[in-house]
Design a protein around this motif. Structure first.
Motif, mmCIF file in Angstrom:
data_model
loop_
_atom_site.group_PDB
_atom_site.id
_atom_site.type_symbol
_atom_site.label_atom_id
_atom_site.label_comp_id
_atom_site.label_asym_id
_atom_site.label_seq_id
_atom_site.Cartn_x
_atom_site.Cartn_y
_atom_site.Cartn_z
ATOM 1 N N ILE A 135 28.693 25.682 66.421
ATOM 2 C CA ILE A 135 29.044 27.045 66.820
ATOM 3 C C ILE A 135 28.443 28.052 65.837
ATOM 4 C CG2 ILE A 135 30.947 28.710 66.997
ATOM 5 C CD1 ILE A 135 30.907 26.965 69.403
ATOM 6 N N LEU A 136 28.635 27.819 64.568
ATOM 7 C CA LEU A 136 28.223 28.767 63.534
ATOM 8 C C LEU A 136 26.704 28.921 63.475
ATOM 9 C CD1 LEU A 136 30.730 27.688 60.751
ATOM 10 C CD2 LEU A 136 30.924 29.616 62.339
ATOM 11 N N ILE A 137 25.996 27.866 63.815
ATOM 12 C CA ILE A 137 24.532 27.919 63.773
ATOM 13 C C ILE A 137 23.963 28.650 64.990
ATOM 14 C CG2 ILE A 137 22.459 26.480 63.927
ATOM 15 C CD1 ILE A 137 23.968 24.400 62.208
ATOM 16 N N LYS A 138 24.556 28.423 66.159
ATOM 17 C CA LYS A 138 23.964 28.938 67.398
ATOM 18 C C LYS A 138 24.583 30.240 67.897
ATOM 19 C CE LYS A 138 21.914 24.791 69.322
ATOM 20 N NZ LYS A 138 21.690 24.009 70.563
ATOM 21 N N CYS A 139 25.842 30.483 67.584
ATOM 22 C CA CYS A 139 26.529 31.676 68.120
ATOM 23 C C CYS A 139 26.530 32.789 67.079
ATOM 24 C CB CYS A 139 27.950 31.329 68.547
ATOM 25 S SG CYS A 139 28.043 30.061 69.830
ATOM 26 N N SER A 140 25.374 33.289 66.771
ATOM 27 C CA SER A 140 25.218 34.259 65.682
ATOM 28 C C SER A 140 25.730 35.652 66.025
ATOM 29 C CB SER A 140 23.744 34.343 65.269
ATOM 30 O OG SER A 140 22.935 34.709 66.373
ATOM 31 N N SER A 141 26.109 35.875 67.273
ATOM 32 C CA SER A 141 26.613 37.192 67.683
ATOM 33 C C SER A 141 28.122 37.327 67.497
ATOM 34 C CB SER A 141 26.264 37.467 69.149
ATOM 35 O OG SER A 141 24.865 37.550 69.338
ATOM 36 N N LEU A 142 28.780 36.274 67.017
ATOM 37 C CA LEU A 142 30.234 36.301 66.874
ATOM 38 C C LEU A 142 30.703 37.459 66.001
ATOM 39 C CD1 LEU A 142 31.277 32.551 66.502
ATOM 40 C CD2 LEU A 142 32.103 34.161 68.223
ATOM 41 N N ARG A 143 31.688 38.184 66.523
ATOM 42 C CA ARG A 143 32.329 39.270 65.783
ATOM 43 C C ARG A 143 33.763 38.925 65.400
ATOM 44 N NH1 ARG A 143 28.270 41.309 68.534
ATOM 45 N NH2 ARG A 143 27.302 43.277 67.914
ATOM 46 N N SER A 144 34.338 37.977 66.116
ATOM 47 C CA SER A 144 35.713 37.561 65.842
ATOM 48 C C SER A 144 35.799 36.042 65.929
ATOM 49 C CB SER A 144 36.674 38.201 66.852
ATOM 50 O OG SER A 144 37.996 37.736 66.652
ATOM 51 N N LEU A 145 36.331 35.428 64.857
ATOM 52 C CA LEU A 145 36.475 33.977 64.822
ATOM 53 C C LEU A 145 37.863 33.639 64.284
ATOM 54 C CD1 LEU A 145 35.250 31.133 65.124
ATOM 55 C CD2 LEU A 145 34.372 31.363 62.789
ATOM 56 N N ASN A 146 38.666 32.948 65.102
ATOM 57 C CA ASN A 146 40.027 32.603 64.723
ATOM 58 C C ASN A 146 40.133 31.087 64.551
ATOM 59 O OD1 ASN A 146 42.817 32.278 64.439
ATOM 60 N ND2 ASN A 146 43.247 34.051 65.729
ATOM 61 N N LEU A 147 40.327 30.666 63.298
ATOM 62 C CA LEU A 147 40.472 29.253 62.961
ATOM 63 C C LEU A 147 41.858 28.986 62.371
ATOM 64 C CD1 LEU A 147 36.961 28.663 61.335
ATOM 65 C CD2 LEU A 147 37.636 28.290 63.714
ATOM 66 N N TYR A 148 42.837 29.706 62.856
ATOM 67 C CA TYR A 148 44.213 29.631 62.370
ATOM 68 C C TYR A 148 44.764 28.207 62.508
ATOM 69 C CZ TYR A 148 49.198 30.943 62.040
ATOM 70 O OH TYR A 148 50.510 31.042 61.678
ATOM 71 N N ALA A 149 45.433 27.733 61.449
ATOM 72 C CA ALA A 149 46.143 26.444 61.459
ATOM 73 C C ALA A 149 45.223 25.268 61.754
ATOM 74 C CB ALA A 149 47.299 26.488 62.463
ATOM 75 N N LEU A 150 44.050 25.293 61.160
ATOM 76 C CA LEU A 150 43.115 24.175 61.267
ATOM 77 C C LEU A 150 42.797 23.693 59.856
ATOM 78 C CD1 LEU A 150 40.762 25.562 64.061
ATOM 79 C CD2 LEU A 150 42.457 23.747 64.275
ATOM 80 N N SER A 151 43.516 22.699 59.403
ATOM 81 C CA SER A 151 43.390 22.256 58.015
ATOM 82 C C SER A 151 42.330 21.184 57.820
ATOM 83 C CB SER A 151 44.746 21.732 57.516
ATOM 84 O OG SER A 151 45.178 20.641 58.326
ATOM 85 N N GLY A 152 41.700 20.732 58.898
ATOM 86 C CA GLY A 152 40.753 19.625 58.797
ATOM 87 C C GLY A 152 39.346 20.013 58.390
ATOM 88 N N PHE A 153 38.972 21.277 58.561
ATOM 89 C CA PHE A 153 37.617 21.702 58.203
ATOM 90 C C PHE A 153 37.446 21.717 56.687
ATOM 91 C CE2 PHE A 153 37.937 24.254 62.331
ATOM 92 C CZ PHE A 153 37.310 23.257 63.067
ATOM 93 N N THR A 154 36.194 21.610 56.238
ATOM 94 C CA THR A 154 35.889 21.633 54.808
ATOM 95 C C THR A 154 34.813 22.672 54.520
ATOM 96 O OG1 THR A 154 34.056 20.041 54.837
ATOM 97 C CG2 THR A 154 36.304 19.138 54.810
ATOM 98 N N ASP A 155 34.458 22.784 53.248
ATOM 99 C CA ASP A 155 33.405 23.728 52.841
ATOM 100 C C ASP A 155 32.089 23.460 53.544
ATOM 101 O OD1 ASP A 155 34.905 25.301 51.217
ATOM 102 O OD2 ASP A 155 34.187 24.475 49.328
#
Length: 306
Positions: free
Chosen positions: A183-203
């Motif tokens: 998502i982060l690589i291809k959707c470069s037009s994002l203005r709002s990103l909600n990753l609330y309560a997602l503890s599995g992602f890392t740096d």
């Protein structure tokens, strides 16, 4: 007596075909969209009147409505022509809608731009596959609480919605770094990103948020693996206006100071529950963000003494 019956029938027909539609034409601008959908089923005359106004069918909001699936199917079945131009559909809380329902909806409404299906545990990657196949213009997508979505859904979204402006993945707990990175690589037009309560992602994934040059709203509440290094990369999003770091427990002054220096347009910042920040980061925030910052939440930040 027969003439009176004929006259009464004619008057009733005139009332149904002429008077009622005129009244509905006036009232339709004041009724809720849900009431309008219900009125479709009352009579053929009301139906014809209501579907003759395309502007009424640009948005359908059925959130938390009882029997939403049946109501939606009814609306789809009797006003297919009108819904060809539907742009916004809210199915939040409609938990009985399945992948099959999304297939029907998306094939009927190809012009959808906004699609929200908050808290639906029946939807899977198959439903998202139907959505991206049939609806090519989505720019606002809310999948909050859709707990059965996997990384395949993010791959489909990334490949098909590169103009996406808003994405909510709150509590989509089966997603991994690999899916988010697509998502982060291809959707470069994002203005709002909600990753609330997602503890599995890392740096590994968080660092790639720096690719979102237009990002204004970012919710990372509960990002337990986010480090100062990852936050320093996020600080490259210079247009950030709102940043929620609540319970990002690994963050220290170092990461917050990077945000202060890089995101000088920041208006909202939550550091709630972060014990590793001190007065030092407040000094830097004051220096770089005092002209814009209106809300700063430091509740539970025991290291802050001011």
């Amino acid at each position: 007596m027969e003439e009176e019956k004929v006259k009464a029938a004619e008057e009733e027909e005139t009332w149904s075909k002429e008077t009622v539609p005129k009244v509905i034409r006036i009232m339709s601008t004041r009724l809720s969209q849900r009431d309008i959908i219900s009125l479709l089923l009352v009579s053929p005359w009301l139906h014809r009147t209501l579907v003759s106004y395309p502007s009424l069918w640009l948005v359908i909001d059925l959130r938390e409505m009882n029997n939403a699936g049946n109501r939606l199917v009814a609306a789809l079945s009797i006003c297919l022509g009108s819904l060809q131009d539907l742009e916004s559909l809210n199915l939040n809380g409609c938990q009985k809608i399945s992948d099959k329902g999304i297939e029907i909806i998306s094939s009927t409404c190809p012009e959808l731009k906004v699609f929200s299906i908050y808290w639906n545990v029946r939807v899977t990657d198959i439903g998202i596959q139907h959505l991206v196949k049939n609806c090519k213009h989505i720019i606002d997508l809310n999948l909050s609480g859709c707990k059965n979505l996997l990384d395949k859904s993010l791959q489909l979204i990334a490949d098909n919605y590169q103009e996406l402006e808003s994405l909510n993945l709150t509590r989509c707990v089966k997603l991994t770094d690999g899916g988010l990175q697509k998502i982060l690589i291809k959707c470069s037009s994002l203005r709002s990103l909600n990753l609330y309560a997602l503890s599995g992602f890392t740096d590994e994934a968080y660092k790639k948020i720096s690719l979102l040059a237009h990002l204004k709203f970012l919710d990372l509440c509960g990002a337990q693996n986010l480090s100062d290094e990852g936050l320093a990369c996020i600080a490259k999003c210079k247009n950030l206006v709102s940043l929620n770091l609540t319970w990002c427990v690994r963050i220290t002054d170092v990461g917050v100071m990077a945000i202060a220096e890089g995101c000088s347009s920041l208006e909202f910042l939550s550091l709630f529950g972060i014990v590793g920040v001190t007065d030092k980061c407040l000094e830097v925030l004051s220096r770089f963000c005092s002209n814009t910052l209106t809300t700063l939440d430091v509740n539970g930040c025991v290291g802050i003494k001011v």
